[in-house]
Design an enzyme around this catalytic site. Structure first.
Site, mmCIF file in Angstrom:
data_model
loop_
_atom_site.group_PDB
_atom_site.id
_atom_site.type_symbol
_atom_site.label_atom_id
_atom_site.label_comp_id
_atom_site.label_asym_id
_atom_site.label_seq_id
_atom_site.Cartn_x
_atom_site.Cartn_y
_atom_site.Cartn_z
ATOM 1 N N HIS A 74 5.114 -0.200 -3.431
ATOM 2 C CA HIS A 74 4.973 1.069 -4.154
ATOM 3 C C HIS A 74 5.476 2.215 -3.294
ATOM 4 O O HIS A 74 5.257 2.229 -2.078
ATOM 5 C CB HIS A 74 3.519 1.316 -4.575
ATOM 6 C CG HIS A 74 2.546 1.429 -3.434
ATOM 7 N ND1 HIS A 74 2.257 2.628 -2.828
ATOM 8 C CD2 HIS A 74 1.795 0.511 -2.784
ATOM 9 C CE1 HIS A 74 1.362 2.439 -1.859
ATOM 10 N NE2 HIS A 74 1.071 1.157 -1.803
ATOM 11 N N ASP A 76 4.689 5.415 -4.276
ATOM 12 C CA ASP A 76 3.759 6.541 -4.413
ATOM 13 C C ASP A 76 2.786 6.541 -3.238
ATOM 14 O O ASP A 76 2.555 5.505 -2.600
ATOM 15 C CB ASP A 76 3.010 6.501 -5.752
ATOM 16 C CG ASP A 76 2.167 5.246 -5.938
ATOM 17 O OD1 ASP A 76 2.615 4.158 -5.542
ATOM 18 O OD2 ASP A 76 1.040 5.354 -6.471
ATOM 19 N N ASP A 107 1.627 3.023 4.502
ATOM 20 C CA ASP A 107 1.193 2.619 3.148
ATOM 21 C C ASP A 107 1.972 3.373 2.099
ATOM 22 O O ASP A 107 1.522 4.372 1.609
ATOM 23 C CB ASP A 107 -0.308 2.875 3.006
ATOM 24 C CG ASP A 107 -0.860 2.361 1.692
ATOM 25 O OD1 ASP A 107 -0.150 1.598 1.010
ATOM 26 O OD2 ASP A 107 -1.975 2.732 1.332
ATOM 27 N N GLU A 142 0.614 2.790 -7.801
ATOM 28 C CA GLU A 142 -0.321 1.855 -7.196
ATOM 29 C C GLU A 142 -1.568 2.589 -6.737
ATOM 30 O O GLU A 142 -2.675 2.102 -6.876
ATOM 31 C CB GLU A 142 0.331 1.142 -5.997
ATOM 32 C CG GLU A 142 -0.386 -0.141 -5.583
ATOM 33 C CD GLU A 142 -1.540 0.091 -4.619
ATOM 34 O OE1 GLU A 142 -2.399 -0.794 -4.473
ATOM 35 O OE2 GLU A 142 -1.588 1.164 -4.000
ATOM 36 N N GLU A 143 -1.370 3.783 -6.183
ATOM 37 C CA GLU A 143 -2.495 4.528 -5.611
ATOM 38 C C GLU A 143 -3.307 5.244 -6.691
ATOM 39 O O GLU A 143 -4.385 5.739 -6.424
ATOM 40 C CB GLU A 143 -1.980 5.551 -4.583
ATOM 41 C CG GLU A 143 -1.197 4.941 -3.426
ATOM 42 C CD GLU A 143 -2.081 4.207 -2.418
ATOM 43 O OE1 GLU A 143 -3.269 3.984 -2.711
ATOM 44 O OE2 GLU A 143 -1.570 3.853 -1.354
ATOM 45 N N GLU A 171 2.433 -4.457 1.605
ATOM 46 C CA GLU A 171 1.301 -3.571 1.924
ATOM 47 C C GLU A 171 0.922 -3.744 3.394
ATOM 48 O O GLU A 171 1.080 -4.828 3.954
ATOM 49 C CB GLU A 171 0.076 -3.947 1.067
ATOM 50 C CG GLU A 171 0.197 -3.586 -0.398
ATOM 51 C CD GLU A 171 -0.079 -2.120 -0.679
ATOM 52 O OE1 GLU A 171 -0.256 -1.334 0.285
ATOM 53 O OE2 GLU A 171 -0.092 -1.742 -1.862
ATOM 54 N N HIS A 360 -3.921 6.287 4.604
ATOM 55 C CA HIS A 360 -4.717 7.271 3.860
ATOM 56 C C HIS A 360 -5.349 8.323 4.782
ATOM 57 O O HIS A 360 -6.150 9.123 4.325
ATOM 58 C CB HIS A 360 -5.811 6.597 3.005
ATOM 59 C CG HIS A 360 -5.267 5.748 1.888
ATOM 60 N ND1 HIS A 360 -5.953 5.518 0.713
ATOM 61 C CD2 HIS A 360 -4.094 5.081 1.749
ATOM 62 C CE1 HIS A 360 -5.249 4.725 -0.079
ATOM 63 N NE2 HIS A 360 -4.103 4.455 0.527
HETATM 64 ZN ZN LIG Z 1 -0.513 0.620 -0.535
#
Ligand SMILES: [Zn+2]
Length: 387
Positions: A74, A76, A107, A142-143, A171, A360
């Site tokens: 992903h 995003d 990520d 995805e997030e 990932e 994150h």
């Molecule tokens: Zn991820």
């Protein structure tokens, strides 16, 4: 081996795209340019459904023959939070002291960059054609709620007759170093609300009422008292965790009529959703002993437990990691859910990417060395897979 693509440059350029879910931010456009330049057929599609933001996705394929390996991921990212708290701006893609900083560095724009660089190098080294088919399945959802992303992308591909033999989801999977751990499965996730119904009344006359909080706490205690299982060969024990206890009573002199407790269960392969529900309900029933009026409302869940089967593909990936990174990965099933829960319905999937430690977080970053190592391992996987 000849190198035509630099994963650090690609990762930096991807980080510079402001692709906070559901924004595309130029990230998919960048991937399209890179892959179509290498001969891939690239398709971009926007998925939407009422009540959710439309999201852009990408599918690119090179080759028509089997075997068919697909890289999934992903572009995003989660929001950066207070940008002033970052040492390097979250969308600047700055490299300092051997680290690439930015939202998505691990990520998982960094992982995508490594897969792209490995693919471009592999294709260039083999006359523009892999000995089989190589694809990229990249979502921008995805997030977020993850309804306009990988699930619809997989359906879309299946309807067009696309068949995948194996998938690597990039990932972040490493604990401290690239290749020290890969994810071979994930726990399932199930949410429920336990409700006890009593009889409302004046707090000074409890004999005329029936306080549901008394029964609810007893049932909660019973559910927390006993483990759901002892774990299995590849999984930690399942866990039930209460996340909220609610009565919603604004006044001080009222015994409420109803009380609720919400919980989440992360479950292993000792259970499926149906057997787990029945186990929990049996325990509540036993604790309630026909004295409390209770019910559980289960939320629908698309997160079943799964575990990759051992076999040649797993051996191939583990072997490539050992050869390039010099370590044997731990086969892990920890962490939250990922898009692997959807992909596993179409083909075997392993999760192998960068080190997840800063994902994150403010100052999310990856070492440049990790980007180089992961690219080399991916490239070795391609050599072995199509060799
Ligand atoms: Zn991820």
């Amino acid at each position: 081996m000849r190198q035509v693509a630099d994963p650090v440059t690609i990762a930096r350029d991807l980080v510079r795209c402001r692709s906070v879910t559901p924004a595309e931010g130029g990230a998919l456009g960048m991937i399209e340019t890179l892959l179509s330049g290498a001969g891939f057929t690239v398709e971009r599609m926007t998925f939407a459904q009422p009540g959710t933001a439309p999201v852009e996705n990408l599918y690119a394929r090179l080759g028509r023959r089997a075997p068919h390996l697909v890289f999934a991921g992903h572009t995003d990212v989660v929001p950066p939070g207070d940008e002033a708290r970052w040492t390097h701006p979250p969308f600047a893609g700055e490299v300092a002291d051997g680290l690439l900083f930015g939202r998505g560095a691990v990520d998982m724009k960094g992982g995508i960059a490594c897969a792209l660089a490995a693919a471009l190098d592999h294709v260039a080294a083999h006359g523009g054609k892999p000995a089989g088919s190589l694809s990229f399945l990249i979502t921008g959802d995805e997030e977020g709620v993850a309804v306009n992303g990988t699930t619809k992308l997989l359906q879309w591909a299946a309807e067009r007759g696309e068949r995948f033999d194996h998938c690597i989801l990039g990932e972040p999977s490493g604990a401290a170093q690239v290749g020290d751990q890969i994810k071979v499965g994930r726990r399932g996730s199930l949410n429920g609300t336990l409700t006890v119904t009593g009889r409302q009344g004046h707090v000074a006359y409890p004999q005329l009422a029936e306080n549901p909080i008394r029964a609810l706490t007893a049932l909660m205690t019973a559910l927390m008292a006993e483990p759901l299982d002892q774990g299995s060969a590849h999984f930690e024990p399942s866990n039930l965790e209460f996340t909220s206890v609610d009565v919603g009573n604004p006044v001080v002199n009222l015994i409420p009529g109803e009380a609720h407790a919400r919980f989440n269960i992360r479950f292993n392969d000792c259970h499926n959703q149906a057997s787990l529900k029945s186990l929990v309900e049996t325990r509540v029933q036993a604790a309630a002993r026909a004295q409390a009026r209770w019910r559980i409302d289960w939320e629908p869940s698309n997160a079943d437990v799964f575990l990759a089967q051992p076999g040649t593909f797993l051996d191939l990936v583990v072997g490539a990691i050992a050869e390039i990174a010099g370590r044997t990965p731990k086969l892990s099933t920890t962490g939250g859910t990922s898009d692997a829960r959807f992909i596993k319905n179409y083909c075997p999937v392993l999760e192998f990417g960068l080190v997840g430690r800063t994902m994150h977080q403010t100052d999310e970053c990856t070492t440049v060395a990790d980007l180089v190592t992961l690219t080399a391992v991916y490239r070795r996987i391609l050599e072995r897979y199509f060799g």
